[in-house]
Motif scaffolding. Structure first.
Motif, PDB file in Angstrom:
ATOM      1  N   MET A 147      32.681  -0.333  26.356  1.00  0.00           N
ATOM      2  CA  MET A 147      33.780  -0.171  25.888  1.00  0.00           C
ATOM      3  C   MET A 147      32.924  -1.771  26.561  1.00  0.00           C
ATOM      4  SD  MET A 147      36.680  -1.705  25.235  1.00  0.00           S
ATOM      5  CE  MET A 147      37.136  -3.556  25.075  1.00  0.00           C
ATOM      6  N   ARG A 148      32.365  -2.106  27.470  1.00  0.00           N
ATOM      7  CA  ARG A 148      31.076  -2.530  27.905  1.00  0.00           C
ATOM      8  C   ARG A 148      29.922  -3.076  27.141  1.00  0.00           C
ATOM      9  NH1 ARG A 148      28.419  -1.094  33.375  1.00  0.00           N
ATOM     10  NH2 ARG A 148      27.355   0.450  32.011  1.00  0.00           N
ATOM     11  N   ASN A 149      29.951  -2.441  26.362  1.00  0.00           N
ATOM     12  CA  ASN A 149      28.153  -2.762  24.898  1.00  0.00           C
ATOM     13  C   ASN A 149      29.778  -3.393  23.497  1.00  0.00           C
ATOM     14  OD1 ASN A 149      26.574  -0.920  25.901  1.00  0.00           O
ATOM     15  ND2 ASN A 149      26.771   0.154  25.054  1.00  0.00           N
ATOM     16  N   ILE A 150      30.634  -3.248  24.060  1.00  0.00           N
ATOM     17  CA  ILE A 150      31.504  -4.189  23.203  1.00  0.00           C
ATOM     18  C   ILE A 150      31.274  -5.325  23.132  1.00  0.00           C
ATOM     19  CG2 ILE A 150      34.057  -4.107  21.572  1.00  0.00           C
ATOM     20  CD1 ILE A 150      34.284  -1.158  22.051  1.00  0.00           C
ATOM     21  N   SER A 151      31.734  -5.595  24.677  1.00  0.00           N
ATOM     22  CA  SER A 151      31.955  -6.577  24.630  1.00  0.00           C
ATOM     23  C   SER A 151      30.788  -7.719  25.224  1.00  0.00           C
ATOM     24  CB  SER A 151      32.475  -6.852  26.822  1.00  0.00           C
ATOM     25  OG  SER A 151      34.099  -6.140  26.888  1.00  0.00           O
ATOM     26  N   MET A 184      23.728  -3.921  13.048  1.00  0.00           N
ATOM     27  CA  MET A 184      24.062  -3.022  12.790  1.00  0.00           C
ATOM     28  C   MET A 184      24.555  -3.551  13.718  1.00  0.00           C
ATOM     29  SD  MET A 184      26.664  -1.594  11.194  1.00  0.00           S
ATOM     30  CE  MET A 184      26.431  -1.338   9.352  1.00  0.00           C
ATOM     31  N   THR A 185      23.930  -2.683  14.748  1.00  0.00           N
ATOM     32  CA  THR A 185      23.536  -2.815  16.249  1.00  0.00           C
ATOM     33  C   THR A 185      23.514  -3.594  17.584  1.00  0.00           C
ATOM     34  OG1 THR A 185      21.439  -2.166  16.558  1.00  0.00           O
ATOM     35  CG2 THR A 185      23.787  -0.792  16.068  1.00  0.00           C
ATOM     36  N   GLY A 208      17.672   8.558  11.210  1.00  0.00           N
ATOM     37  CA  GLY A 208      19.185   8.197  11.178  1.00  0.00           C
ATOM     38  C   GLY A 208      20.187   7.400  12.366  1.00  0.00           C
ATOM     39  N   LEU A 209      20.842   5.866  12.194  1.00  0.00           N
ATOM     40  CA  LEU A 209      21.220   5.717  12.844  1.00  0.00           C
ATOM     41  C   LEU A 209      22.633   6.748  13.456  1.00  0.00           C
ATOM     42  CD1 LEU A 209      21.421   3.166  14.425  1.00  0.00           C
ATOM     43  CD2 LEU A 209      23.204   2.429  12.954  1.00  0.00           C
ATOM     44  N   SER A 210      22.793   6.921  14.842  1.00  0.00           N
ATOM     45  CA  SER A 210      23.910   7.607  14.684  1.00  0.00           C
ATOM     46  C   SER A 210      25.632   6.838  15.223  1.00  0.00           C
ATOM     47  CB  SER A 210      23.482   8.002  16.973  1.00  0.00           C
ATOM     48  OG  SER A 210      24.590   8.784  16.994  1.00  0.00           O
ATOM     49  N   ALA A 211      26.177   7.635  14.384  1.00  0.00           N
ATOM     50  CA  ALA A 211      27.647   6.945  14.750  1.00  0.00           C
ATOM     51  C   ALA A 211      28.362   7.237  15.850  1.00  0.00           C
ATOM     52  CB  ALA A 211      28.352   8.104  13.451  1.00  0.00           C
ATOM     53  N   ASP A 212      27.437   7.376  16.517  1.00  0.00           N
ATOM     54  CA  ASP A 212      27.966   7.279  18.174  1.00  0.00           C
ATOM     55  C   ASP A 212      27.699   5.770  19.214  1.00  0.00           C
ATOM     56  OD1 ASP A 212      28.578   9.866  18.484  1.00  0.00           O
ATOM     57  OD2 ASP A 212      26.824  10.939  19.226  1.00  0.00           O
ATOM     58  N   VAL A 213      27.165   4.873  18.079  1.00  0.00           N
ATOM     59  CA  VAL A 213      26.527   3.920  18.433  1.00  0.00           C
ATOM     60  C   VAL A 213      27.792   2.549  18.048  1.00  0.00           C
ATOM     61  CG1 VAL A 213      24.176   3.724  18.101  1.00  0.00           C
ATOM     62  CG2 VAL A 213      25.808   2.835  16.790  1.00  0.00           C
ATOM     63  N   THR A 214      27.591   1.555  19.016  1.00  0.00           N
ATOM     64  CA  THR A 214      28.521   0.427  19.098  1.00  0.00           C
ATOM     65  C   THR A 214      28.390  -0.217  18.108  1.00  0.00           C
ATOM     66  OG1 THR A 214      29.161   1.087  21.500  1.00  0.00           O
ATOM     67  CG2 THR A 214      30.259  -1.144  20.239  1.00  0.00           C
ATOM     68  N   SER A 215      29.251  -0.271  17.198  1.00  0.00           N
ATOM     69  CA  SER A 215      27.934  -1.036  15.839  1.00  0.00           C
ATOM     70  C   SER A 215      29.035  -2.487  15.552  1.00  0.00           C
ATOM     71  CB  SER A 215      28.866  -0.595  14.708  1.00  0.00           C
ATOM     72  OG  SER A 215      30.205  -0.748  14.025  1.00  0.00           O
ATOM     73  N   LEU A 216      28.597  -3.847  14.826  1.00  0.00           N
ATOM     74  CA  LEU A 216      29.129  -4.521  14.686  1.00  0.00           C
ATOM     75  C   LEU A 216      30.667  -4.676  14.387  1.00  0.00           C
ATOM     76  CD1 LEU A 216      29.036  -7.852  13.698  1.00  0.00           C
ATOM     77  CD2 LEU A 216      28.126  -7.162  12.218  1.00  0.00           C
ATOM     78  N   GLU A 243      32.634   6.085   9.497  1.00  0.00           N
ATOM     79  CA  GLU A 243      32.114   7.187  11.288  1.00  0.00           C
ATOM     80  C   GLU A 243      31.569   5.266  11.944  1.00  0.00           C
ATOM     81  OE1 GLU A 243      29.441  10.122  10.526  1.00  0.00           O
ATOM     82  OE2 GLU A 243      30.858  11.486   9.938  1.00  0.00           O
ATOM     83  N   LEU A 244      30.462   4.774  10.953  1.00  0.00           N
ATOM     84  CA  LEU A 244      30.416   3.237  12.006  1.00  0.00           C
ATOM     85  C   LEU A 244      31.371   1.796  12.010  1.00  0.00           C
ATOM     86  CD1 LEU A 244      26.696   3.433  11.003  1.00  0.00           C
ATOM     87  CD2 LEU A 244      27.873   3.352  13.188  1.00  0.00           C
TER      88      LEU A 244
END
Length: 262
Positions: free
Chosen positions: A1-5, A80-81, A101-109, A140-141
């Motif tokens: 959640m902190r990454n999203i903020s 994207m990230t 490839g880009l992990s689907a676990d990252v917080t995306s735009l 997934e992203l």
């Protein structure tokens, strides 16, 4: 959640009026296009007329001190990230085996945009999936209704394979036009503020002549031998003359011995 903020804060800083005006945002990405191929910069001598882009440059903002990765996938992963390439793990164009490839676990735009009242989508080139990803990688992203070319390039601008809904579909139609029409339809269907990432294959290879209504030249060769000899529309073959280094075409203009001077 902190990454999203943090990413939400970055978006607010990037678009300071967004909190009040909630502007619609169209992000257009041209593929393999260097500064010296744009009439918005005083570089090179091979620019094609781009009246709409030139009008945007004249009435808007043109950056003269901006940086990006010199190739496709790292640039897309960073957008994207919001992270540098060494953090995304995507440091080069993703090869056909998709090893990085880009992990689907990252917080995306798109994860961030999903927390707002914005409608958001991505249409066009993806080129972010690794070997362990399937055709649902955009979903997934956080991309809700992806349509476009999944890998690095189309093999034929007029007959190509798109991915939508996690499935491959065959497309008969000039890729740039198909993607533009799809974008226009999507934008027209939105009632809320929207963000659209529109990523073209153009002007990336293959060097296929566009439909006549998309360019103003009457002397562009369209046969395979002529394109191989002079992939860029200049007056002398690339094998006989050096031209400015450009992501658009110079990297593909090699003398007959196969070497280039940079």
């Amino acid at each position: 959640m902190r990454n999203i903020s943090r990413l939400a804060t970055a978006l607010t800083l990037a678009f300071p009026g967004a909190a009040l005006a909630q502007p619609n945002i169209l992000l257009i990405i041209a593929d393999d296009m260097g500064l010296d191929a744009s009439r918005c910069y005083a570089l090179g001598d091979q620019q094609a007329p781009m009246p709409n882009v030139e009008a945007l440059c004249a009435s808007g903002m043109v950056f003269d001190n901006a940086y990006s990765a010199p190739v496709c996938s790292p640039t897309r992963a960073t957008i994207m990230t919001g992270q540098y390439g060494f953090r995304t793990g995507v440091g080069a164009a993703i090869p056909p085996d998709g090893t990085n490839g880009l992990s689907a676990d990252v917080t995306s735009l798109f994860d961030v945009l999903a927390t707002t009242n914005y409608s958001a989508n991505l249409i066009g080139k993806w080129h972010l999936a690794g070997a362990d990803a399937d055709l649902n990688h955009p979903a997934e992203l956080g991309v809700p209704d992806y349509f476009g070319l999944f890998m690095g390039a189309v093999r034929d601008y007029s007959k190509w394979t798109a991915v939508t809904g996690g499935q491959e579909v065959q497309v008969d139609g000039y890729a740039t036009t198909v993607l533009t029409d799809r974008a226009i339809d999507w934008i027209g269907a939105q009632d809320d503020p929207w963000f659209l990432w529109l990523a073209y294959n153009a002007p990336h290879a293959p060097f296929h002549l566009p439909p006549a209504d998309l360019h103003g030249f009457d002397d562009l060769a369209n046969d395979a031998d002529a394109i191989a000899e002079t992939p860029c529309p200049i007056t002398t073959p690339c094998s006989k003359r050096w031209i400015p280094k450009s992501a658009v075409c110079s990297a593909r203009c090699r003398p007959k011995n196969g070497t280039i001077p940079w």
